[in-house]
Write an enzyme that holds these catalytic residues in place. Sequence first.
Site, PDB file in Angstrom:
ATOM      1  N   LEU A 185      -1.969   5.253   5.853  1.00 54.69           N
ATOM      2  CA  LEU A 185      -0.697   5.271   6.570  1.00 54.69           C
ATOM      3  C   LEU A 185      -0.408   6.672   7.103  1.00 54.69           C
ATOM      4  O   LEU A 185       0.178   6.824   8.181  1.00 54.69           O
ATOM      5  CB  LEU A 185       0.437   4.802   5.660  1.00 54.69           C
ATOM      6  CG  LEU A 185       1.790   4.675   6.358  1.00 54.69           C
ATOM      7  CD1 LEU A 185       1.759   3.582   7.420  1.00 54.69           C
ATOM      8  CD2 LEU A 185       2.904   4.419   5.364  1.00 54.69           C
ATOM      9  N   TYR A 186      -0.801   7.703   6.372  1.00 54.99           N
ATOM     10  CA  TYR A 186      -0.638   9.075   6.863  1.00 54.99           C
ATOM     11  C   TYR A 186      -1.268   9.216   8.240  1.00 54.99           C
ATOM     12  O   TYR A 186      -0.637   9.682   9.199  1.00 54.99           O
ATOM     13  CB  TYR A 186      -1.269  10.063   5.884  1.00 54.99           C
ATOM     14  CG  TYR A 186      -1.453  11.445   6.449  1.00 54.99           C
ATOM     15  CD1 TYR A 186      -0.357  12.253   6.751  1.00 54.99           C
ATOM     16  CD2 TYR A 186      -2.730  11.963   6.683  1.00 54.99           C
ATOM     17  CE1 TYR A 186      -0.526  13.530   7.277  1.00 54.99           C
ATOM     18  CE2 TYR A 186      -2.908  13.227   7.205  1.00 54.99           C
ATOM     19  CZ  TYR A 186      -1.811  14.009   7.499  1.00 54.99           C
ATOM     20  OH  TYR A 186      -1.977  15.267   8.019  1.00 54.99           O
TER      21      TYR A 186
END
Length: 347
Positions: A162-163
């Site tokens: 997700l980063y």
Amino acid sequence: MSLTTGSSQTPRRALVTGTAGFIGYHVAARLLAEGWLVTGIDGMTPYYDVALKQARHARLRRSNAFVAHEIMLEDEAAIARAFDDARPDVVVHLAAQAGVRYSLDNPRAYVDANLTGTFNVMEGVRRHAPAHFLLASTSSVYGANTAMPFGERDHADHPLTLYAATKKAAEEMTHAYAHLWKVPTTAFRFFTVYGPWGRPDMALFKFVHAILEGRPIEVYGEGAMQRDFTYIDDLVEAIVRLIDVAPREGEPVTEGDSLSPAAPWRVVNIGGGQPVGLLPFIETIEASLGVEAKRTLLPMQKGDVVATFAKADLLEALTGYRPATPVEEGVRRFVAWYREHYRSPAT
């Protein structure tokens, strides 16, 4: 680089987000040293030791040309006020929720800071129309790509965390604003930055800390990984040079330019293009410390990639510069800083 606007008596004004962070601190310090007025924004989040962040800000506050706003990126009204106070000529957006592994445990922090927070910064940019808007992205956006070295025009459509997804989304959001509002925008993708005042959650810091305490270091991927390590001073030099190379729509600089066909927007890798294996990197740390590490070999962690490798031709074409500090020198400087900052005994 020109430091003034309008006349030789008027310093240029920069708004830098993340100035209590590793990279933001170094960028702000460099700009202050070159005569800029710098407005810093940082939320002092407890993702890692806040005392280290406070120490960075304390050093910046030694300059009367530095003004700090300790506010969260998600605070729309506070960000707007900071922009109004700063009236920036240049905006360098470095603040973000960092860390690949932490995104598995606290994904909402990445949505809040990296998406909502970046949008608030974009709104400030839209209203104030600085000469150049620069923002930090990451090599993690290359995700599942296996063809190396990574080039800016390669597809980056398969993020593994997700980063990485939020950083790629931030690139796309700023592209849309560059198209709509014509503010020249450069996104730069960092490759494993390290050096003095670094983050405690990153490998070099963790390894040095553990080795000096006599604890085993955790070596993921059983040491088979490679990283394109970029020394902090090289990164800052590249950013500072890019400030005065604002993209112009329809005016590519080189055949391989990532300049958008629809906006004054480009993305630039900042890396040396010289990957180093994790085990040789650990050996370099051991040599700098004069201590042999106890190693615990572990499998790859979820979301990690085997290797990163930057193609730095565009950076060199734009700025005449390419990161080149040897890992041996960069690690030596980090160890010297660590011993001084934490007063660790010589071994």
